[in-house]
Structures are given as C-alpha cells and as structure tokens.
Design a protein around this motif. Structure first.
Motif, PDB file in Angstrom:
ATOM      1  N   GLU A  78      -5.843  11.370  -5.194  1.00 45.63           N
ATOM      2  CA  GLU A  78      -6.284  11.116  -3.815  1.00 45.63           C
ATOM      3  C   GLU A  78      -7.801  11.097  -3.694  1.00 45.63           C
ATOM      4  O   GLU A  78      -8.369  10.277  -2.981  1.00 45.63           O
ATOM      5  N   ALA A  79      -8.431  12.038  -4.396  1.00 42.16           N
ATOM      6  CA  ALA A  79      -9.869  12.214  -4.190  1.00 42.16           C
ATOM      7  C   ALA A  79     -10.682  11.040  -4.730  1.00 42.16           C
ATOM      8  O   ALA A  79     -11.817  10.850  -4.327  1.00 42.16           O
TER       9      ALA A  79
ATOM     10  N   TRP B 126      12.494  18.703  -8.350  1.00 41.73           N
ATOM     11  CA  TRP B 126      13.765  17.964  -8.315  1.00 41.73           C
ATOM     12  C   TRP B 126      14.874  18.624  -9.118  1.00 41.73           C
ATOM     13  O   TRP B 126      16.035  18.521  -8.764  1.00 41.73           O
TER      14      TRP B 126
ATOM     15  N   GLU C 155     -10.224  18.707  -2.808  1.00 40.69           N
ATOM     16  CA  GLU C 155     -11.348  17.915  -3.316  1.00 40.69           C
ATOM     17  C   GLU C 155     -11.818  16.862  -2.311  1.00 40.69           C
ATOM     18  O   GLU C 155     -12.877  16.267  -2.492  1.00 40.69           O
ATOM     19  N   THR C 156     -11.023  16.578  -1.296  1.00 43.69           N
ATOM     20  CA  THR C 156     -11.424  15.520  -0.373  1.00 43.69           C
ATOM     21  C   THR C 156     -11.985  16.084   0.926  1.00 43.69           C
ATOM     22  O   THR C 156     -12.236  15.328   1.862  1.00 43.69           O
TER      23      THR C 156
ATOM     24  N   ASP D  47      -0.107   9.797  -4.908  1.00 41.59           N
ATOM     25  CA  ASP D  47       0.381  11.146  -4.660  1.00 41.59           C
ATOM     26  C   ASP D  47       0.934  11.759  -5.945  1.00 41.59           C
ATOM     27  O   ASP D  47       0.621  12.892  -6.294  1.00 41.59           O
ATOM     28  N   LEU D  48       1.719  10.967  -6.660  1.00 42.24           N
ATOM     29  CA  LEU D  48       2.342  11.477  -7.877  1.00 42.24           C
ATOM     30  C   LEU D  48       1.293  11.850  -8.925  1.00 42.24           C
ATOM     31  O   LEU D  48       1.391  12.877  -9.588  1.00 42.24           O
ATOM     32  N   LEU D  49       0.271  11.025  -9.059  1.00 43.49           N
ATOM     33  CA  LEU D  49      -0.727  11.251 -10.109  1.00 43.49           C
ATOM     34  C   LEU D  49      -1.909  12.091  -9.622  1.00 43.49           C
ATOM     35  O   LEU D  49      -2.870  12.310 -10.353  1.00 43.49           O
ATOM     36  N   GLU D  50      -1.851  12.517  -8.379  1.00 40.36           N
ATOM     37  CA  GLU D  50      -2.894  13.373  -7.800  1.00 40.36           C
ATOM     38  C   GLU D  50      -4.286  12.771  -7.950  1.00 40.36           C
ATOM     39  O   GLU D  50      -5.212  13.420  -8.443  1.00 40.36           O
TER      40      GLU D  50
ATOM     41  N   LYS E  33       7.616  17.746  -4.744  1.00 44.43           N
ATOM     42  CA  LYS E  33       7.137  17.247  -6.027  1.00 44.43           C
ATOM     43  C   LYS E  33       7.352  18.239  -7.174  1.00 44.43           C
ATOM     44  O   LYS E  33       6.937  19.388  -7.096  1.00 44.43           O
TER      45      LYS E  33
ATOM     46  N   GLU F 227       0.528   4.338  -2.495  1.00 46.30           N
ATOM     47  CA  GLU F 227       0.258   5.712  -2.074  1.00 46.30           C
ATOM     48  C   GLU F 227       1.222   6.701  -2.738  1.00 46.30           C
ATOM     49  O   GLU F 227       0.855   7.831  -3.021  1.00 46.30           O
ATOM     50  N   ASP F 228       2.451   6.243  -2.973  1.00 46.81           N
ATOM     51  CA  ASP F 228       3.391   7.103  -3.704  1.00 46.81           C
ATOM     52  C   ASP F 228       2.847   7.420  -5.086  1.00 46.81           C
ATOM     53  O   ASP F 228       2.936   8.549  -5.569  1.00 46.81           O
TER      54      ASP F 228
ATOM     55  N   GLU G  58      -6.666  16.180   3.117  1.00 47.69           N
ATOM     56  CA  GLU G  58      -5.633  15.727   2.203  1.00 47.69           C
ATOM     57  C   GLU G  58      -5.516  16.661   0.997  1.00 47.69           C
ATOM     58  O   GLU G  58      -4.434  17.071   0.605  1.00 47.69           O
ATOM     59  N   LYS G  59      -6.659  16.991   0.428  1.00 53.95           N
ATOM     60  CA  LYS G  59      -6.711  17.827  -0.777  1.00 53.95           C
ATOM     61  C   LYS G  59      -7.971  18.655  -0.697  1.00 53.95           C
ATOM     62  O   LYS G  59      -8.919  18.286  -0.016  1.00 53.95           O
TER      63      LYS G  59
ATOM     64  N   ARG H  13       0.836  -1.201   0.000  1.00 54.78           N
ATOM     65  CA  ARG H  13       0.000   0.000   0.000  1.00 54.78           C
ATOM     66  C   ARG H  13       0.875   1.257   0.000  1.00 54.78           C
ATOM     67  O   ARG H  13       0.531   2.264  -0.594  1.00 54.78           O
ATOM     68  N   GLU H  14       2.007   1.170   0.666  1.00 56.82           N
ATOM     69  CA  GLU H  14       2.891   2.339   0.708  1.00 56.82           C
ATOM     70  C   GLU H  14       3.358   2.727  -0.683  1.00 56.82           C
ATOM     71  O   GLU H  14       3.402   3.909  -1.035  1.00 56.82           O
TER      72      GLU H  14
ATOM     73  N   ARG I  27      -0.899  10.472   2.292  1.00 58.49           N
ATOM     74  CA  ARG I  27      -0.770   9.108   1.800  1.00 58.49           C
ATOM     75  C   ARG I  27      -1.883   8.212   2.321  1.00 58.49           C
ATOM     76  O   ARG I  27      -1.687   7.053   2.662  1.00 58.49           O
TER      77      ARG I  27
ATOM     78  N   ASP J 113       7.333  13.979 -14.758  1.00 59.64           N
ATOM     79  CA  ASP J 113       7.607  13.766 -13.330  1.00 59.64           C
ATOM     80  C   ASP J 113       8.144  12.359 -13.095  1.00 59.64           C
ATOM     81  O   ASP J 113       9.080  12.164 -12.331  1.00 59.64           O
TER      82      ASP J 113
ATOM     83  N   PHE K 247       2.779  14.541 -15.745  1.00 63.70           N
ATOM     84  CA  PHE K 247       3.005  13.311 -14.971  1.00 63.70           C
ATOM     85  C   PHE K 247       4.129  12.483 -15.582  1.00 63.70           C
ATOM     86  O   PHE K 247       4.969  11.945 -14.885  1.00 63.70           O
TER      87      PHE K 247
ATOM     88  N   ARG L  83      -9.582   7.815  -4.685  1.00 68.09           N
ATOM     89  CA  ARG L  83      -8.983   6.584  -4.189  1.00 68.09           C
ATOM     90  C   ARG L  83     -10.012   5.457  -4.038  1.00 68.09           C
ATOM     91  O   ARG L  83      -9.765   4.326  -4.413  1.00 68.09           O
TER      92      ARG L  83
ATOM     93  N   GLU M 255      11.644  12.157 -14.237  1.00 64.43           N
ATOM     94  CA  GLU M 255      12.563  12.914 -13.401  1.00 64.43           C
ATOM     95  C   GLU M 255      12.763  12.259 -12.042  1.00 64.43           C
ATOM     96  O   GLU M 255      13.862  12.188 -11.520  1.00 64.43           O
ATOM     97  N   LEU M 256      11.659  11.773 -11.479  1.00 65.91           N
ATOM     98  CA  LEU M 256      11.709  11.262 -10.112  1.00 65.91           C
ATOM     99  C   LEU M 256      12.253   9.848 -10.053  1.00 65.91           C
ATOM    100  O   LEU M 256      13.090   9.532  -9.215  1.00 65.91           O
TER     101      LEU M 256
ATOM    102  N   GLU N 177     -15.176  14.454   2.456  1.00 57.62           N
ATOM    103  CA  GLU N 177     -14.894  13.103   2.935  1.00 57.62           C
ATOM    104  C   GLU N 177     -14.064  13.152   4.226  1.00 57.62           C
ATOM    105  O   GLU N 177     -14.314  12.425   5.181  1.00 57.62           O
TER     106      GLU N 177
END
Lengths: 253, 635
Positions: free
Chosen positions: A143-144, B147, B262-263, A138-141, B144, A134-135, B259-260, A130-131, B33, A197, A194, A146, A200-201, B266
C-alpha cells in the motif's frame, strides 16, 4: 486431483545445443511445484516453453485438457498462464500502480475517445480492473508504495511488484523464476509467506524455480529436479532431500 | 457537576449522534483498498448494535472485560462501544506487545474475550492461550492468512455481525434497552500504565470520568462537528481514547484511520485534519524531516526559507511574550506565510490545522516555537491515565516551556518536595486488583503524580521531570536529566538520549542514540562510507557532528550539569528489549542498570569500552553482539 498442465516428452534445442531432452511432467490443481537443478540445467527454458517464449521442437503441452503447444504467448496469458522473470522486466519509469494495471491491459477494450475523457466504458473498466489490483496490493502489503516510481524502489520491493504484476492477471498457473534471488532472509521469509498466501487464498497452481533449498523444502508440495535437460528425480520434499542424485548434482560427490 | 442521564455513557452518546445525524454525516472514515471508505453514524450505530447483541449472545456480562489488540481501525471503536453497551469494560493492549506481555495483560484483567486485528495478534494469543484458563473466545476481523485456522475458539467478526443482525430481527429494540441500562459509573476502559517503573498497573476509568475529561478539554478548545481528526496513536493510550474515541462521540466530528502505519504521513495530507494529536516524537520527526529536506534544497530556496523562518520565529516569540508586533514585521509575516509557510503546512498535511496537540512526554520548547513560527498552533498538555488531561495551554497564552494552565475542575498543588499533586472530580477509581498501590498514590483526595514541577505566576504548570529520575550532581545540586534530553532530541541527528549524572562529579554524561536516517544522509552527502548502524555511530566524523550538537545544548544547561562525555550507542533504544515503554518513553532505571558499564566508562575516564550485548529479535530469538564503543569528550 486434476492435472492443471501436462508436459509430454518436451525437447528443445538451439542449433546443435540440446537444452531439454524429453522431459515429461505435470502440475496438479493448486499445487506448488518446485523445479530445482544446477545452473544451466534448463529450468528457465522449461518455463519459457510453458509460457510460450520458446517453441519446443518436439512434445506436447496440455493445459486444462487442451493442447496449447501451438498457442501464442499472448493467448497463453489470456487463458491464465502468468510468470515472473529472473531479472525483473518492469517498467521502471511507471508507478507501481501503473505497472500492475499494465497486466490487466488485455482485459480492457475501450476506445481512444472515451479514454481521453475518462468516461463511460473507460471509467467503468478502469475501476473494475483497479479493484482486482487493490486485492493484489492488499495481499502483498505494498500500500505504502502504490504511487512510487518502480525504478526508485529497493530490489526486494521491486521483486514484490514483479510478483504483483504476474498475480494481477489472476492466473490459473503462476510461474516464478527465482523469486527470492538476492534477497536477505527477512525478505525471503516475507516472499515465502506471500507465495503460501496466494496458494491458500486463490488456489493457484504454481511452479517455482529456486536455489534456496531451505525455502524449497519448506514450501513446496512436490519437487522436480532436472540436470543437463533431463529429469533426474521427482517426489515430495522428503523423498528428494535424501536422494543420492540430488546430493551428487549439488555437491558433486 | 451534575450527571446528565441521557449522555453519561459512550453508547448513549452514540445513540444520540445516530438520532441526530443518521446517514447525513460521516462518523468514521478508513482508507482501504486505496479509497477512503466512510461509515455514517447510522452505519456506525448498526455495526455496534449487531456486535453488542452478538457479544451478549456469547455470554458477555456486566462488569466483565474485553481486551482489544489492534492498530487504529474503526473496528476498535465498534468493539469498544459494543462491549460498553453490555456494561463491560475495555482493556486496550498495544499492538506491538510480545506474546508474554499480552499474556500478562489478559491474565491480570481476567478477560474472557479478546478481539484481535489480524493473524499476527491471533498467533500471539493462541501461543499463550493454554496458560489462560479464563479466556474462551478469540475474535478477529482481518481474514488474511487465517483461511486455514480451525481453532474452536476462533470467531470471525462477520459471524458476530450476522448473528447480531438475526438477534436484532428477533428482538427489535433490545439494543436500545441495553443502552438505556448503561450507567455513568460503569467502568468503561482500563488503562495499563506504561510502566516506566515496575509492572504495569491498570487504572480504571468510568464513562462519567472520561466523558467529563473530554468535555473539559473541549470547553477550552471547542471542536466543531464538521472537523476532521486522524487517529493513529495507540488506542490503548488514554490520550487517544479521550481525544478521538470519546471526544468524537461528544462532538460528532469525523475520525479518519490511515491505511497502514507507513502511509500515515500521506494519509494525513489527504485528509487535512483540523484537529490532530501527535506524540512529541512524531512532532520532532516532522521537524527533523523538514530540516533535512531544507538543507538538501537549492541555495535560493534555503535563503527564502531562512528569511521567512526568522520572521515567523520573531512574530511567534513576540506573540508568546505578549509584545506588540510592528506593522512592518506583521506585513513581513503575512508575506512569509503566503509564500513559504502555507505551502509548507500543506506539504506536511497541516494546511487546515486549527488545533495541534502534543502529549505523553515532555517536548523541547524549541519544538513548540518551531511550529508556531510556521503557523501551526501547537499546544502542549499534561495528563496521565489516572487523572486524564490536567493542564493545557490556554488560547493565545502559549508558553513553550510550560504545559499550560489547569482545566476547569482540576486543582494542582505542589508539595514541599516539588511533587505535583492533582485533585479533580474525575480521578480514576483505583488500580485493578491493586488496592494497596491505589492507596499509595491518593492522599487527601489528591493524586500523587510522581512528577516534579512548579507553577509559575500565571498559573502555568511547568513539569521538570519524574521525581524518581531527579538526581544530585556535583554534591548537592539538583539536576533533571529530562531537561537536557528533550533539548538533545531536538537535534535532527539525535533520536534519543539518556543523560546521567553523579554526586561526585561536576558534569553530566550522555548515551546517544543517533538518528540513523538523518545521520546516514549526512554521511552520504559527505561521501563517508559505512556499513552498519554500529559502524556509523563510531565514525570520527559522526562523533564530531554529535559533539557539536551537544555543545549547542550545553549553552542551556547550568555549568555543573553540562554534558562533558558521551557515547554513541551501537544500536537503537528498543521497546522489545524493555529499554522503552510501548509509548516510547525511556525506562531510565532499566537503562542505567543495563548500560552501567558505559556510564562507568564515562565517569572513570576510560577511552573506550567493549560492549557485549544480547540483541532480541522480533521472533524472540537472541544473539550476542560485540562492539567497541568510544568514550568521547566535549570541548
């Protein structure tokens, strides 16, 4: 620079129909290579050869110095080759999170008993995976969304989830088959960001098939153009942009 | 009021909480996260200590200013306190400001340091950095996309933290020394007024002021240290500072960060806060959502809700009017609460709410009545960057149309012109660099709010409108556009409205910003096809729908000020085009000028008008848009 993957004289045909006739190319470490060409040129088939979906009749594929021509799809995924599909192949009935977790599936090996009770190995492994997920979220935004069911999401977001799933396996080589098809310019911009990113990342090597020349010229390090299963030209965006072959293949003049 | 030296600044309060709670209690909680990550008071204290020492090392001096641009995250709190521990002041900048607005704030406040959340904010600052000779450090916390940035003045928060931690090892106890040196009369925060008129001005507030303001509010509605609050209104706004930053330091309750953006909905539900501050718009949105969802529900569910809501509304109204409630009604309400309201409150995350507040702009009395009916004790308050929170509804004395009574220490006077004057020991210390403007708004110790209102027999303040916005209609009759606007906004189909009147006509007219989502849903249900917002807004069915909504509001308006004409605007009101402030207040003077053509069309009996408008995109590019807008009659 080190070569990530090398294709040597690949030939692929279905019956009498020749799809790829002797293409050789390579992708460098953390390079973004764009493959362009008209419809039916054999771009997706080339990707399918690399991912192991198709077996080329002739030629060799060398990944990080090892010959993987005979390696199965699953094993290629395990050594770090991942892809997205032109038409997304997501589990529409599952949530975004479950879809992403599915690509970590081959890294988990707990038994049915502990998975029922969610303890010990099952719990530990699920949390570790899961960790990583979650990365990616986060990278692809995303969260909302999920916990949203994938089938209910708009097209642009589903494309993003598809990319997320490919990323979730932490690939060494990532292949994107038309990641921006059918998107509006804002969504394309996000997607391009993305992709940059990721490069780069995570220093991931990437192959991208894309028809939007603006995007291709902007983000790729190198471009390979193929037509009728043959490599026409290869070079930096500037070199390719002005070549008469590209203009001819795309504009027909 | 006596000055308490051990708790007269925010850093001192932080130290006290650290000593009192240490690791045993959560101070801040952030969803990151996918998991709620908590920071105890010890952790909070240590981070602030390291940042403060590092900032001192970077040369931050007493009396300087540090700007912070970011969404609500614990980092904002850390940097704020670290700045204040160095006896410097914080300048909050709204995170959706454009590069040129950001430049104005940074330039006007003479900041040498700016703290940015992420790449987006850093890019804005770097874009204008060449024009800001004073600015020499750009600090950021979200890595983010950053870098490959190698600008020499960029500084990552982690670098500061590790430097701070080294400094703490070499000079243990130094941070506590710093805190001891802070004084209540130090400038703590500069609030840039939202600027509904003219250039923004920075109201300066000291620690002593803001702490006292928070304590006055707390003495009316005491908050417990076990409570939870959710922070997501702009930190650059005084209400958020007082209710979350300052109040949590005074009382030790936990603040949660979504978190955001948009959330948020929730995340509120996951936390179930006991105390919550939302802007009127967000409360209105919640109601719109509920009403649309209920309209979508099955007939039986609708029936149940309607009956329960009628009972709830009656009980709430009786309570507000101080009438006794019959046992039957009381029983009905208990039943309604158990069956309908409790699950409903839980759905919207207000299951444990004890203190719900609205502030910022006026809210329709119907909004307050609605929430009381479903058992959410929503109170309204009135205040400003200059004088803090002035009034608040007292417990069990809610009047939906008022802003409540004055808090202790505050004195309200209504001038002959009807303007509200406020006096208190905690008035702001003037506008930064604008002594003239400061003098203009303070007379005999009173702050001239520029708001028009009255005080009723029970001492409740009723704010009608901005003085500047009042105008005359039909000859000499005074008319308040806001009175009609807040009632129009209560409709789920109207997102915003700007009401105008003229001396020569006996009616008002309105430009409507339809609510795209709700109107769109309505259209879908009626099987109406439409393409864009502009298209939707001009459909005859939608015009009928809006016209009915306006007719309902007309019943509350005096005959001479009833709305007789309206235009559905082809686009939304937009802060990026300066039509609204960053806190989403309509900038009336600007709008009336910009849409003068539409207003003319409504008062000159035209049937339609061609609008050529330039639209500004987020990236600053501008395009021309042509649309035909219909002028519609009511009744």
């Amino acid at each position: 620079m080190k070569k990530k993957i090398e294709l040597k004289e690949i030939e692929l045909s279905f019956g009498g129909l020749k799809i790829i006739s002797g293409i050789s190319m390579d992708i460098q470490e953390s390079e973004l290579l764009a493959v362009i060409g008209p419809n039916g040129a054999g771009k997706s088939s080339l990707l399918n050869c690399i991912s192991g979906f198709y077996r080329p009749q002739k030629g060799k594929i060398i990944f990080e110095g090892k010959d993987i021509t005979k390696t199965s799809c699953l094993d290629r995924a395990k050594i770090g080759i991942s892809r997205t599909f032109q038409h997304m192949e997501l589990y529409n009935g599952l949530t975004v999170l479950d879809n992403l977790m599915s690509s970590r599936h081959n890294m988990m090996n707990y038994g049915i008993f502990s998975s029922f009770l969610y303890f010990g190995k099952a719990r530990r492994q699920e949390l570790d995976q899961r960790e990583v997920i979650e990365d990616v979220i986060d990278l692809l935004e995303i969260e909302a969304i999920r916990h949203a069911v994938v089938g209910s999401l708009p097209y642009g977001l589903r494309k993003r989830v598809d990319l997320g799933r490919a990323l979730a396996s932490q690939p060494e080589l990532l292949m994107l088959d038309e990641p921006m098809a059918g998107m509006n310019s804002e969504e394309k911009e996000d997607m391009a960001r993305f992709i940059l990113d990721i490069q780069e990342l995570w220093k991931t090597s990437m192959v991208i098939i894309e028809h939007d020349m603006g995007v291709v010229m902007d983000i790729s390090d190198r471009i390979v153009m193929i037509d009728f299963g043959e490599k026409i030209i290869e070079g930096t965006p500037d070199e390719v942009k002005n070549s008469p072959e590209v203009i001819q293949a795309y504009l027909g003049v | 009021m006596e000055k308490q030296n051990h708790k007269d600044t925010l850093p001192k309060l932080l130290l006290l909480n650290y000593e009192k709670y240490g690791n045993s209690k959560t101070a801040l909680r952030e969803k990151d996260r996918g998991i709620w990550q908590k920071y105890t008071w010890t952790k909070y204290f240590e981070i602030v200590r390291n940042l403060a020492l590092a900032l001192e090392g970077e040369g931050l001096k007493k009396g300087e200013k540090v700007a912070i641009i970011g969404e609500n995250k614990p980092h904002v709190y850390w940097f704020e306190l670290a700045t204040q521990a160095n006896r410097a002041a914080v300048v909050g900048i709204f995170s959706d400001c454009s590069a040129s607005e950001t430049k104005f704030f940074l330039e006007h406040s003479d900041c040498r340091f700016v703290v940015c959340q992420d790449q987006e904010q850093v890019d804005k600052v770097l874009e204008v950095k060449d024009q800001l000779p004073l600015l020499n450090k750009v600090i950021f916390w979200e890595e983010k996309g950053m870098w490959s940035y190698d600008h020499p003045d960029l500084l990552h928060m982690d670098t500061l933290l590790s430097r701070g931690s080294e400094l703490n090892h070499s000079k243990p106890g130094h941070f506590e020394e710093l805190i001891k040196k802070t004084r209540g009369e130090d400038q703590a925060v500069y609030f840039y007024s939202s600027g509904t008129t003219g250039q923004p001005k920075a109201a300066m507030q000291t620690h002593w002021n803001i702490i006292n303001m928070a304590q006055q509010m707390d003495s009316r509605y005491p908050v417990l240290d076990s409570d939870e609050s959710v922070s997501f209104l702009p930190i650059a706004w005084i209400a958020e500072q007082l209710f979350n930053v300052v109040h949590s330091l005074c009382k030790g309750f936990a603040v949660n960060f979504p978190e955001k953006q948009e959330t948020v909905q929730e995340n509120i539900r996951e936390i179930g806060p006991q105390v919550l501050l939302l802007s009127p718009r967000l409360w209105e949105d919640t109601i719109s959502d509920l009403r649309v969802k209920i309209a979508d529900a099955m007939w039986l569910n609708r029936l149940f809700f309607d009956v329960a809501f009628k009972i709830g509304q009656k009980v709430a109204d009786y309570k507000m009017e101080g009438r006794s409630i019959s046992p039957v009604l009381r029983f009905g309400n208990v039943l309604a609460d158990l069956m309908i309201f409790r699950p409903l409150r839980d759905r919207i995350g207000l299951g444990r709410i004890r203190l719900a507040r609205t502030a910022g702009t006026a809210v329709s009395p119907d909004v307050i009545r609605y929430f009381h009916a479903i058992g959410v004790p929503l109170v309204q308050l009135y205040g400003s960057s200059e004088c803090g929170v002035v009034t608040m509804h007292p417990q069990n004395q809610i009047k939906p149309e008022s802003c409540g009574t004055a808090l202790e220490g505050y004195e309200i006077k209504i001038a002959e012109s009807g303007e509200i004057f406020v006096r208190s020991p905690f008035l702001f210390k003037g506008y930064y660099k604008e002594p003239e403007k400061s003098k203009n708004v303070i007379k005999d110790g009173y702050y001239l709010t520029g708001d028009f209102g009255r005080v009723d027999d029970d001492g409740h303040l009723i704010v009608m409108d901005r003085m500047d916005d009042l105008n005359h209609i039909g000859g000499d009759k005074v008319f308040s556009p806001q009175f009609a606007e807040i009632r129009l906004r209560f409709s789920p189909y109207i997102k915003d409205a700007i009401v105008v009147g003229e001396v020569s006509t006996e009616y008002a007219a309105v430009i409507i910003n339809i609510d795209e989502r709700n109107v769109g849903n309505w259209a879908e249900k009626k099987k109406l096809d439409y393409t864009t917002f502009a298209d939707l807004s001009q459909r005859s069915e939608i015009i009928m729908l809006i016209s009915q909504e306006i007719e309902e509001v007309n019943e509350y308006l005096p005959e001479y000020a009833q709305v007789k004409k309206f235009i559905n605007l082809h686009k939304e009101f937009d802060p990026d085009e300066e039509e609204m402030t960053r806190t989403r207040k309509v900038r009336r003077a600007f709008m009336e000028k910009k849409y003068g053509q539409l207003i003319d069309a409504m008062f000159r009996n035209q049937k339609s008008t061609e609008m050529i408008a330039s639209v500004a995109y987020r990236d600053g590019s501008i395009t021309q848009l042509k649309s035909t807008l219909l002028v519609n009659d009511i009744g």
